[in-house]
Design a protein around this motif. Structure first.
Motif, short mmCIF file in Angstrom:
data_model
loop_
_atom_site.label_atom_id
_atom_site.label_comp_id
_atom_site.label_asym_id
_atom_site.label_seq_id
_atom_site.Cartn_x
_atom_site.Cartn_y
_atom_site.Cartn_z
N GLU A 29 0.80 -1.22 0.00
CA GLU A 29 0.00 0.00 0.00
C GLU A 29 0.83 1.27 0.00
O GLU A 29 0.33 2.33 -0.38
N THR A 30 2.10 1.18 0.41
CA THR A 30 2.88 2.41 0.57
C THR A 30 4.10 2.52 -0.33
O THR A 30 4.59 3.62 -0.54
N CYS A 31 4.62 1.40 -0.84
CA CYS A 31 5.91 1.45 -1.55
C CYS A 31 5.73 1.41 -3.06
O CYS A 31 4.93 0.62 -3.58
N ASP A 32 6.49 2.24 -3.74
CA ASP A 32 6.48 2.29 -5.20
C ASP A 32 7.61 1.46 -5.81
O ASP A 32 7.56 1.12 -6.99
N GLU A 33 8.66 1.21 -5.04
CA GLU A 33 9.81 0.48 -5.55
C GLU A 33 10.49 -0.24 -4.39
O GLU A 33 10.21 0.04 -3.22
N PHE A 34 11.40 -1.16 -4.73
CA PHE A 34 12.02 -1.99 -3.71
C PHE A 34 13.53 -2.06 -3.92
O PHE A 34 14.01 -2.08 -5.06
N TRP A 35 14.24 -2.11 -2.80
CA TRP A 35 15.66 -2.43 -2.79
C TRP A 35 15.82 -3.80 -2.15
O TRP A 35 15.11 -4.14 -1.19
N LEU A 36 16.76 -4.59 -2.67
CA LEU A 36 17.04 -5.92 -2.12
C LEU A 36 18.42 -5.90 -1.48
O LEU A 36 19.41 -5.57 -2.13
N VAL A 37 18.47 -6.26 -0.20
CA VAL A 37 19.74 -6.37 0.53
C VAL A 37 20.08 -7.86 0.62
O VAL A 37 19.39 -8.63 1.28
N ALA A 38 21.14 -8.25 -0.09
CA ALA A 38 21.52 -9.67 -0.13
C ALA A 38 22.98 -9.78 -0.54
O ALA A 38 23.47 -8.99 -1.35
N LYS A 39 23.66 -10.74 0.04
CA LYS A 39 25.05 -11.05 -0.29
C LYS A 39 25.95 -9.82 -0.18
O LYS A 39 26.85 -9.61 -1.01
N GLY A 40 25.70 -8.98 0.82
CA GLY A 40 26.55 -7.83 1.06
C GLY A 40 26.33 -6.67 0.12
O GLY A 40 27.09 -5.70 0.15
N LYS A 41 25.26 -6.73 -0.69
CA LYS A 41 25.00 -5.66 -1.65
C LYS A 41 23.60 -5.09 -1.46
O LYS A 41 22.73 -5.74 -0.87
N VAL A 42 23.38 -3.90 -1.98
CA VAL A 42 22.06 -3.28 -2.03
C VAL A 42 21.77 -2.99 -3.49
O VAL A 42 22.43 -2.15 -4.12
N GLU A 43 20.81 -3.72 -4.05
CA GLU A 43 20.48 -3.60 -5.47
C GLU A 43 18.98 -3.32 -5.63
O GLU A 43 18.17 -3.72 -4.78
N PRO A 44 18.60 -2.64 -6.73
CA PRO A 44 17.17 -2.48 -6.99
C PRO A 44 16.53 -3.82 -7.32
O PRO A 44 17.14 -4.66 -7.99
N PHE A 45 15.32 -4.04 -6.83
CA PHE A 45 14.57 -5.25 -7.15
C PHE A 45 13.51 -4.87 -8.17
O PHE A 45 12.59 -4.10 -7.89
N ASP A 46 13.63 -5.39 -9.38
CA ASP A 46 12.75 -5.01 -10.47
C ASP A 46 11.51 -5.90 -10.48
O ASP A 46 11.38 -6.82 -11.26
N GLY A 47 10.60 -5.61 -9.57
CA GLY A 47 9.38 -6.39 -9.46
C GLY A 47 8.60 -5.95 -8.24
O GLY A 47 8.98 -5.01 -7.54
N ASP A 48 7.49 -6.64 -7.99
CA ASP A 48 6.69 -6.32 -6.81
C ASP A 48 6.80 -7.46 -5.81
O ASP A 48 7.64 -8.36 -5.96
N LEU A 49 5.96 -7.44 -4.78
CA LEU A 49 6.07 -8.45 -3.73
C LEU A 49 5.74 -9.86 -4.22
O LEU A 49 6.29 -10.84 -3.73
N ASP A 50 4.83 -9.95 -5.18
CA ASP A 50 4.53 -11.28 -5.73
C ASP A 50 5.74 -11.83 -6.47
O ASP A 50 6.04 -13.03 -6.38
N ASP A 51 6.45 -10.96 -7.20
CA ASP A 51 7.68 -11.40 -7.86
C ASP A 51 8.73 -11.82 -6.83
O ASP A 51 9.46 -12.79 -7.03
N TYR A 52 8.79 -11.08 -5.72
CA TYR A 52 9.77 -11.40 -4.67
C TYR A 52 9.45 -12.76 -4.05
O TYR A 52 10.35 -13.59 -3.84
N GLN A 53 8.16 -13.01 -3.75
CA GLN A 53 7.80 -14.29 -3.17
C GLN A 53 8.07 -15.43 -4.15
O GLN A 53 8.53 -16.51 -3.75
N LYS A 54 7.82 -15.19 -5.42
CA LYS A 54 8.11 -16.22 -6.43
C LYS A 54 9.61 -16.50 -6.49
O LYS A 54 10.04 -17.66 -6.57
#
Length: 673
Positions: free
Chosen positions: A496-521
């Protein structure tokens, strides 16, 4: 089945349940909801005999085995896997029986013990326990680590795994998602869907309730009300019920007014006395309906920022961590005005470390951060005690904040402000250490609002908030004109509040090109790849988080994760599903519309704020003039002067009130459009 009949339960002077009744059937998945302090945990204690009802009956089949997450983790050197195995009571009993039989050299008892071990699944029990631990986010090298080496949050995961390990007919889960990240949350949902017994869950996570539950029990006003369906279905049915109750109350009030008017007019007239007396009796017989009131109504808003620097922040190769050891490294990103950034990643990857570094709570290890001119950061810490003094009350916190940070204010203003966050009367002096988790969270929100930030850093703000307060927070964040960076496992809040996402993984901070359904998949793809020994798939990534994200494909439903426990029956029939989330393109449009509307309405809101300030001054002046006019020793000239000034103040107030109504009408029209 469980039958609660006419139960009354008191905790001290507080009545938690009053003649409450509800029936729950085997295999149902029940969401127990209600505002903080309503008595949900007390109901669990009643069902497990830790509390006794003051009246009424709680009927649970005597042969039912009850599984529950213990709140206290013992200090033990037992390994994590062994600790979880100890939750399997039939297995532990069979092992004890075998040891006793071997000590007595009783062949018959040994045979019976081996049969009991076989029935308890002793052969694959360690594998099932480790599958639970891995699903809840533990690493392979932690499976045999001593329990007392884990932090509080991970110990609660151990208790959850232990409860899931226990074969049960009734499973009671009190806020099981509080210490989980999204990775573990997705796994837990899949496991619980396959649970065979009756399950009752206390949760304030609406998407979790929607995914798991097919029955909702609402605890409100000391009553238990059952609704069929998931949380979304409950909201719809309750809204309809409230609407009908409001209409019935309004209709009855009209009838009462009509009867009372007749009684008042004709009760003294002899010719109408009989008719008036019959209406008195009708009024007395009428069952009084209560006005429709929802105790959970709570609203607040963030103040308009004084400035919106752009960019807010610029990171140039920063590394964040503790004691010189980096957890995330070489982050080069920009944070722009108006962005709504959701920060994703598994526990331990560095989400909170990144947020704490941006907030200045821990120092940078290396790199450079450039702040925009006029940047004001509001920080909601995951552990509220990081920013609260447990010995002081809410009022003292606000006094200190107004004095040290600003804006300055008188004590009465601070009391009035705290009242908007449900801190009233003597509660403003109550030591924070004695407040509930939800009350502490509301105090932190109040302190954030007071500071008038233009950048909100929020690290798990919903951990102790009930559903109504979460909804209020979602609305406030959507109306906030500044920038939001949000770490949360509450998917509804993220959607409801976020327009975009950052992914913190493996010591990096990268943009996540998708929504929460893409993240869960992607999480499920990672889980499958790890189970098959295949390479871990890379997450979808965009080009730059500082650029507007491209429209994402329509979200696909996430496939269920394989169960980690014993084989179980298929999941029950699907409950009504929540409405589909907005697409990336829709969220981008909503973001632009929000920014545009803020720009259009700003002059009106500024003028309204100026009028409010002037009206407050005039009201104070008018009160002072009226007090002067009441003095008996004033001269005639003084009376005349005071009268003229009072007339001028009254006239100006009337003019400003007319202008206020005009501006408010224009503002409401623009916001509605």
């Amino acid at each position: 089945m469980i039958q609660i009949s006419q139960v009354t339960l008191r905790r001290g002077v507080k009545v938690v349940l009053q003649n409450a009744s509800v029936t729950l059937q085997p295999r149902e998945k029940v969401g127990l909801i209600g505002r903080n302090g309503a008595g949900k945990s007390s109901l669990f204690a009643l069902m497990t005999n830790r509390l006794q009802a003051d009246a009424g009956d709680v009927d649970i089949p005597p042969r039912w085995r009850v599984g529950e997450v213990a709140q206290d983790v013992p200090e033990t050197d037992d390994g994590a896997t062994d600790f979880v195995l100890q939750g399997d009571i039939p297995l532990m009993q069979a092992q004890a029986a075998l040891a006793a039989a071997e000590a007595a050299d009783d062949g018959h008892a040994m045979a019976e013990a081996h049969q009991a071990l076989d029935e308890a699944g002793a052969f694959d029990a360690p594998a099932r326990a480790q599958a639970l631990l891995l699903g809840l986010g533990f690493r392979s090298d932690q499976l045999d680590a001593p329990v007392n080496t884990f932090s509080g949050g991970w110990r609660m995961r151990l208790q959850l795994a232990r409860a899931l390990m226990c074969p049960s007919d009734l499973l009671l889960l009190d806020e099981p998602t509080n210490h989980l990240d999204l990775d573990a949350l997705v796994w837990l949902e899949a496991w619980l869907k396959r649970y065979e017994g009756l399950m009752i869950i206390i949760s304030h996570d609406r998407e979790f309730l929607d995914a798991i539950c097919n029955v909702i029990v609402h605890l409100e006003d000391q009553q238990l009300t059952r609704y069929s369906g998931n949380y979304t279905a409950f909201e719809e049915m309750r809204a309809e019920r409230l609407s009908q109750a409001a209409a019935a109350f309004a209709k009855q009030q009209e009838r009462v007014a009509h009867l009372q008017k007749f009684i008042d007019r004709f009760k003294a007239k002899a010719s109408k006395a009989k008719q008036a007396q019959s209406r008195v009796k009708a009024l007395a017989r009428m069952e009084k309906l209560a006005p429709v009131m929802t105790a959970g109504d709570f609203h607040f808003e963030f103040r308009e920022p004084l400035s919106l620097p752009n960019p807010m922040l610029a990171f140039d190769g920063i590394s964040c961590g503790y004691a010189g050891t980096p957890i995330v490294q070489n982050v080069s990103r920009s944070v722009l005005a108006g962005q709504r950034i959701g920060i994703l990643g598994a526990n331990g990857q560095g989400k909170s470390t990144l947020v704490k570094t941006i907030a200045g709570a821990i120092p940078l290890i290396s790199g450079k951060t450039t702040q925009g001119k006029g940047l004001v950061i509001g920080y909601f810490a995951q552990q509220e005690v990081d920013v609260l003094c447990l010995d002081d009350g809410p009022l003292m916190h606000m006094v200190r904040l107004a004095r040290d940070v600003g804006p300055a204010a008188r004590e009465q203003e601070l009391r009035d402000f705290l009242g908007r966050f449900r801190f009233v009367g003597d509660m403003v002096q109550q030591a924070v250490g004695s407040l509930s988790g939800g009350e502490k969270a509301r105090l932190v929100l109040a302190m954030l609002v007071w500071q008038r930030p233009n950048l909100l850093l929020m690290d798990e703000p919903t951990n102790h908030l009930d559903l109504q307060t979460r909804e209020a927070l979602s609305i406030a964040l959507n109306e906030f004109e500044g920038t939001v960076m949000l770490v949360s496992h509450d998917r509804a809040l993220l959607r409801e509040t976020c327009d975009e996402f950052w992914l913190v993984a493996k010591g990096k901070v990268e943009p996540f090109d998708g929504d929460l359904d893409d993240y869960q998949k992607w999480l499920l793809d990672v889980s499958r790849a790890a189970a098959r020994g295949q390479p871990i798939p890379d997450p979808p990534r965009g080009n730059s988080v500082a650029e507007a994200p491209a429209p994402a494909a329509k979200p696909k439903a996430a496939a269920p994760a394989p169960a980690a426990g014993k084989p179980s029956a298929p999941a029950p029939s699907k409950a009504p599903s929540p409405p589909p989330p907005a697409s990336r393109e829709d969220r981008d449009k909503a973001k632009q519309a929000r920014i545009k509307q803020a720009e259009v309405t700003r002059p009106l809101r500024n003028e309204l704020a100026g009028i409010d300030m002037r009206l407050a001054k005039l009201a104070a002046e008018k009160t002072a003039l009226e007090a002067e006019l009441s003095r008996p020793d004033a001269s005639a000239e003084a009376y005349a002067d005071l009268g003229r000034r009072l007339a001028h103040a009254s006239a100006e107030m009337a003019m400003l009130e007319e202008r206020w109504i005009e501006l408010q009408t224009q503002l409401e029209a623009l916001q509605a459009g």
